[in-house]
Scaffold this motif. Structure first.
Motif, PDB file in Angstrom:
ATOM      1  N   THR A  84      16.164 123.047 104.847  1.00  8.38           N
ATOM      2  CA  THR A  84      16.549 123.304 106.248  1.00  8.38           C
ATOM      3  C   THR A  84      17.292 124.628 106.304  1.00  8.38           C
ATOM      4  OG1 THR A  84      18.564 122.064 105.854  1.00  8.38           O
ATOM      5  CG2 THR A  84      16.743 120.856 106.907  1.00  8.38           C
ATOM      6  N   SER A  85      17.534 125.127 107.531  1.00  9.52           N
ATOM      7  CA  SER A  85      18.335 126.343 107.676  1.00  9.52           C
ATOM      8  C   SER A  85      19.208 126.232 108.925  1.00  9.52           C
ATOM      9  CB  SER A  85      17.421 127.561 107.785  1.00  9.52           C
ATOM     10  OG  SER A  85      16.762 127.545 109.021  1.00  9.52           O
ATOM     11  N   ARG A  86      20.352 126.924 108.856  1.00 12.00           N
ATOM     12  CA  ARG A  86      21.234 126.996 110.039  1.00 12.00           C
ATOM     13  C   ARG A  86      21.892 128.362 110.019  1.00 12.00           C
ATOM     14  NH1 ARG A  86      26.394 126.468 108.214  1.00 12.00           N
ATOM     15  NH2 ARG A  86      26.539 125.560 106.119  1.00 12.00           N
ATOM     16  N   ILE A  87      22.453 128.737 111.198  1.00 11.58           N
ATOM     17  CA  ILE A  87      23.072 130.061 111.289  1.00 11.58           C
ATOM     18  C   ILE A  87      24.581 129.919 111.073  1.00 11.58           C
ATOM     19  CG2 ILE A  87      23.523 132.037 112.816  1.00 11.58           C
ATOM     20  CD1 ILE A  87      20.822 131.250 114.197  1.00 11.58           C
ATOM     21  N   ASN A  88      25.109 130.751 110.180  1.00 11.59           N
ATOM     22  CA  ASN A  88      26.565 130.791 109.972  1.00 11.59           C
ATOM     23  C   ASN A  88      27.139 131.691 111.061  1.00 11.59           C
ATOM     24  OD1 ASN A  88      29.156 131.568 109.166  1.00 11.59           O
ATOM     25  ND2 ASN A  88      28.658 131.176 106.986  1.00 11.59           N
ATOM     26  N   ARG A  89      27.876 131.060 111.980  1.00  7.93           N
ATOM     27  CA  ARG A  89      28.320 131.792 113.165  1.00  7.93           C
ATOM     28  C   ARG A  89      29.338 132.888 112.803  1.00  7.93           C
ATOM     29  NH1 ARG A  89      24.209 130.304 116.034  1.00  7.93           N
ATOM     30  NH2 ARG A  89      23.888 128.104 115.826  1.00  7.93           N
ATOM     31  N   PHE A  96      20.482 128.482 103.950  1.00  3.27           N
ATOM     32  CA  PHE A  96      19.406 127.511 103.648  1.00  3.27           C
ATOM     33  C   PHE A  96      20.029 126.344 102.882  1.00  3.27           C
ATOM     34  CE2 PHE A  96      17.301 131.575 104.059  1.00  3.27           C
ATOM     35  CZ  PHE A  96      16.157 131.272 104.791  1.00  3.27           C
ATOM     36  N   THR A  97      19.464 125.201 103.092  1.00  2.00           N
ATOM     37  CA  THR A  97      19.926 124.023 102.340  1.00  2.00           C
ATOM     38  C   THR A  97      18.702 123.317 101.784  1.00  2.00           C
ATOM     39  OG1 THR A  97      21.853 123.755 103.746  1.00  2.00           O
ATOM     40  CG2 THR A  97      21.171 121.814 102.497  1.00  2.00           C
ATOM     41  N   ILE A  98      18.820 122.989 100.500  1.00  4.29           N
ATOM     42  CA  ILE A  98      17.755 122.193  99.872  1.00  4.29           C
ATOM     43  C   ILE A  98      18.399 120.867  99.476  1.00  4.29           C
ATOM     44  CG2 ILE A  98      18.120 123.343  97.616  1.00  4.29           C
ATOM     45  CD1 ILE A  98      15.103 122.845  97.121  1.00  4.29           C
ATOM     46  N   ALA A  99      17.781 119.777  99.886  1.00  2.82           N
ATOM     47  CA  ALA A  99      18.396 118.469  99.624  1.00  2.82           C
ATOM     48  C   ALA A  99      17.323 117.518  99.129  1.00  2.82           C
ATOM     49  CB  ALA A  99      19.043 117.940 100.900  1.00  2.82           C
ATOM     50  N   GLU A 100      17.688 116.748  98.130  1.00  4.91           N
ATOM     51  CA  GLU A 100      16.736 115.769  97.599  1.00  4.91           C
ATOM     52  C   GLU A 100      16.506 114.684  98.647  1.00  4.91           C
ATOM     53  OE1 GLU A 100      18.330 114.363  93.913  1.00  4.91           O
ATOM     54  OE2 GLU A 100      18.348 116.379  93.066  1.00  4.91           O
ATOM     55  N   GLU A 123      17.055 129.240 112.840  1.00  7.88           N
ATOM     56  CA  GLU A 123      17.521 127.849 112.999  1.00  7.88           C
ATOM     57  C   GLU A 123      16.766 127.237 114.160  1.00  7.88           C
ATOM     58  OE1 GLU A 123      21.771 127.300 113.319  1.00  7.88           O
ATOM     59  OE2 GLU A 123      21.455 125.219 113.934  1.00  7.88           O
ATOM     60  N   PRO A 124      16.019 126.243 113.978  1.00  6.21           N
ATOM     61  CA  PRO A 124      15.678 125.581 112.727  1.00  6.21           C
ATOM     62  C   PRO A 124      14.725 126.456 111.894  1.00  6.21           C
ATOM     63  CG  PRO A 124      14.339 124.687 114.483  1.00  6.21           C
ATOM     64  CD  PRO A 124      15.249 125.699 115.132  1.00  6.21           C
ATOM     65  N   ILE A 125      14.439 125.957 110.674  1.00  3.28           N
ATOM     66  CA  ILE A 125      13.662 126.766 109.724  1.00  3.28           C
ATOM     67  C   ILE A 125      12.202 126.932 110.165  1.00  3.28           C
ATOM     68  CG2 ILE A 125      12.917 124.840 108.194  1.00  3.28           C
ATOM     69  CD1 ILE A 125      13.793 126.849 105.868  1.00  3.28           C
ATOM     70  N   THR A 126      11.690 128.104 109.920  1.00  2.00           N
ATOM     71  CA  THR A 126      10.270 128.357 110.223  1.00  2.00           C
ATOM     72  C   THR A 126       9.482 128.283 108.902  1.00  2.00           C
ATOM     73  OG1 THR A 126      10.590 130.693 109.822  1.00  2.00           O
ATOM     74  CG2 THR A 126      10.840 129.947 112.112  1.00  2.00           C
ATOM     75  N   PRO A 127       8.133 128.105 108.965  1.00  2.00           N
ATOM     76  CA  PRO A 127       7.356 128.063 107.708  1.00  2.00           C
ATOM     77  C   PRO A 127       7.528 129.362 106.895  1.00  2.00           C
ATOM     78  CG  PRO A 127       6.003 127.383 109.568  1.00  2.00           C
ATOM     79  CD  PRO A 127       7.304 127.821 110.164  1.00  2.00           C
ATOM     80  N   GLU A 128       7.620 130.529 107.581  1.00  2.00           N
ATOM     81  CA  GLU A 128       7.772 131.802 106.855  1.00  2.00           C
ATOM     82  C   GLU A 128       9.097 131.847 106.107  1.00  2.00           C
ATOM     83  OE1 GLU A 128       7.164 131.795 110.243  1.00  2.00           O
ATOM     84  OE2 GLU A 128       4.983 131.984 109.935  1.00  2.00           O
ATOM     85  N   ALA A 129      10.193 131.448 106.834  1.00  2.00           N
ATOM     86  CA  ALA A 129      11.517 131.470 106.212  1.00  2.00           C
ATOM     87  C   ALA A 129      11.553 130.496 105.043  1.00  2.00           C
ATOM     88  CB  ALA A 129      12.573 131.114 107.242  1.00  2.00           C
ATOM     89  N   ARG A 130      10.850 129.389 105.180  1.00  2.00           N
ATOM     90  CA  ARG A 130      10.795 128.372 104.112  1.00  2.00           C
ATOM     91  C   ARG A 130      10.142 128.990 102.862  1.00  2.00           C
ATOM     92  NH1 ARG A 130       7.575 124.097 102.589  1.00  2.00           N
ATOM     93  NH2 ARG A 130       8.791 122.234 102.023  1.00  2.00           N
TER      94      ARG A 130
END
Ligand code: ADP
Length: 485
Positions: A84-89, A96-100, A123-130
């Protein structure tokens, strides 16, 4: 033989110095060949070690790429991890976060990170950003593996990387293949053995460490070569051949110089002999001529005594003339100038014999009308010289000379034996040299200039034949002339 020993003794210092030089050159060449061998061996060792290390690196790199392929598949698998991804304000960056998906009970199951080179805010993550994130993670893992460790991004990812990296042993057959490639690229021999210990009496490379988990060489691999000597010899062969050739040339020059020196010595000795001999032979008639001419001039003589003085002058002039023509004839002997024609050998011998007292010579003609081709006059003179010597050097009251003719295996043999004093073994070769006389100096009773047998040898050689002298079965000497038919 004795004569050669005397000559060698005269120039022994030159021979000694030249021998020392040749030995020195040989020793130096041996030394250079040895150090060349050592240098090449060292170079071979260095190249073999570098190639071994390169082969190992290439296998490990390929293996790492395979691990990273699996790793990429794993982190692309959405049933295994969620990205997933989020913006650090505060910083305005994307985190980016990778989680099992199904984390185990203990251990880290997620990881967040931002990518320095990724400036977009997603945010949210796009296929390219992934895809960018996956690529970044794979690259980071690649660097980690290269640096020799496994980073636990999450517990399960770390476990799977570590298992692939450390628990699967490195395939030695892949190392072998890669090493063969590296060796042939470096032009080195490709026959070697891989072993976990160095093989004694073979050249072994530095070990490579197969225990990936630790830097301690717990499991090492060596490559050993049967015979690098042959390979090194092959590399040095032209240098060795060159230096061997140089050595041969040096020895040849040494031998040739020695031969020239000896022949110079021989020539000088022959010249001395000749001058001694000639001094005597010329002085006597010249002194006699001078005295006789002076007496004719100074004193009045009656006709009879004047005639006898003139006879003396004529006799001595004739003697000088004979001497001159003998020397001149010898100088031209064996030349191709004389005409060649066919003639009967028996007749030629008969004609020579007719100039000597017949009672002295026993001629056995067993070849009938055999005809040969050659310069009959020269051959007659040669034969006459031998027969003349046999009579002139004979000190017995009754000289016995035998001449025989034989045809054996395509050769004509003419043998001339006498019952004279014979010829000592040490002189048997030298008597054919120009101006050489046996016992000269103290034996002036038999006249000669040492040119007769020299002439004979040249005439015989010119007809393609050979001459030798041996002891007669009784007393005396036997000269044998052999001509090819
Ligand atoms: P020379 O003019 O002195 O006779 P040669 O060349 O004919 O020269 O002979 C060389 C030497 O060989 C002679 O000085 C003599 O000592 C020796 N010689 C030749 N023929 C005989 C022979 N038949 N018996 C013994 N000695 C011989």
């Amino acid at each position: 033989m004795r004569y050669i020993c005397v000559m060698i003794r005269k120039i022994r210092w030159v021979i000694l110095l030249m021998s020392v030089c040749v030995a020195g050159i040989l020793a130096l060449q041996f030394h250079f060949a040895q150090s060349g061998f050592r240098i090449e061996r060292g170079l071979f060792g260095k190249q073999a070690n570098e190639a071994f290390a390169a082969a190992f690196d290439s296998v490990v790199n390929q293996r790492d790429e395979k691990i990273l392929d699996d790793f990429r598949k794993l982190i692309s698998d959405t049933s295994f991890v969620r990205i997933t991804s989020r913006i650090n304000r505060i910083y305005g960056t994307t985190v980016f976060t990778i989680a099992e998906v199904r984390p185990p009970f203990k251990g880290q199951s997620r990881l967040s990170m931002s990518i320095e080179t990724f400036s977009e805010q997603v945010e949210p993550i796009t296929p390219e950003a992934r895809q960018v994130f996956i690529g970044h993670l794979v690259n980071t893992a690649r660097n980690d593996l290269k640096n020799g460790y496994v980073f636990y991004y999450t517990q399960k990812l770390g476990d799977s990387l570590s298992k692939a990296k450390y628990d699967v042993p490195i395939d030695t057959s892949a190392i072998r293949k890669s090493y063969v490639r590296e060796l042939s690229r470096a032009g080195l021999p490709t026959r070697f053995n891989l072993s976990f210990r160095p093989i004694s009496e073979q050249f072994s490379t530095n070990p490579i460490n197969l225990s990936l988990k630790t830097n301690k060489p717990e499991k090492v691999l060596f490559a050993s070569f049967d015979d690098p000597g042959l390979y090194i010899f092959n590399r040095l062969k032209w240098v060795l051949a060159g230096s061997f050739l140089l050595f041969i040339v040096t020895v040849f020059c040494f031998g040739y110089t020695l031969k020239v020196l000896l022949s110079q010595q021989k020539l000088a000795a022959a010249k001395d002999d000749f001058i001694n001999n000639m001094t005597h032979e010329l002085h006597t008639p010249l002194a006699s001529l001078t005295v006789t001419a002076e007496s004719l001039k100074k004193f009045a003589h009656d006709d009879q005594s004047r005639d006898s003085y003139i006879d003396i002058i004529l006799h001595q002039t004739k003697r000088l003339g004979n001497l001159t023509s003998e020397i001149l004839e010898t100088a031209r002997s064996g030349s191709v100038a004389g005409p060649w024609r066919a003639f009967k050998v028996g007749n030629m011998v008969e004609s020579v014999i007719s100039h000597f007292p017949a009672s002295d010579i026993d001629f056995q003609d067993s070849i009938g009308d055999l005809t040969i081709t050659g310069n009959e006059n020269d051959l007659k003179r040669a034969l006459a010289n031998i027969v003349g010597n046999a009579i002139k050097y004979n000190d017995r009251p009754e000289a016995r000379i035998g001449i025989s003719l034989k045809v054996t295996t395509g050769n004509l043999m003419i043998g001339i034996s006498d019952n004279g004093p014979g010829i000592p073994d040490s002189e048997k070769i030298r008597i054919f040299d120009a101006f050489y006389r046996i016992g000269k100096g103290d034996r002036h009773d038999v006249k000669g200039y040492g040119l007769g047998l020299y002439f004979v040898r040249r005439v015989v050689a010119y007809h393609g034949g050979k001459i030798a002298v041996k002891d007669n079965s009784g007393p005396g000497a036997t000269f044998i002339l052999i001509f090819p038919l």
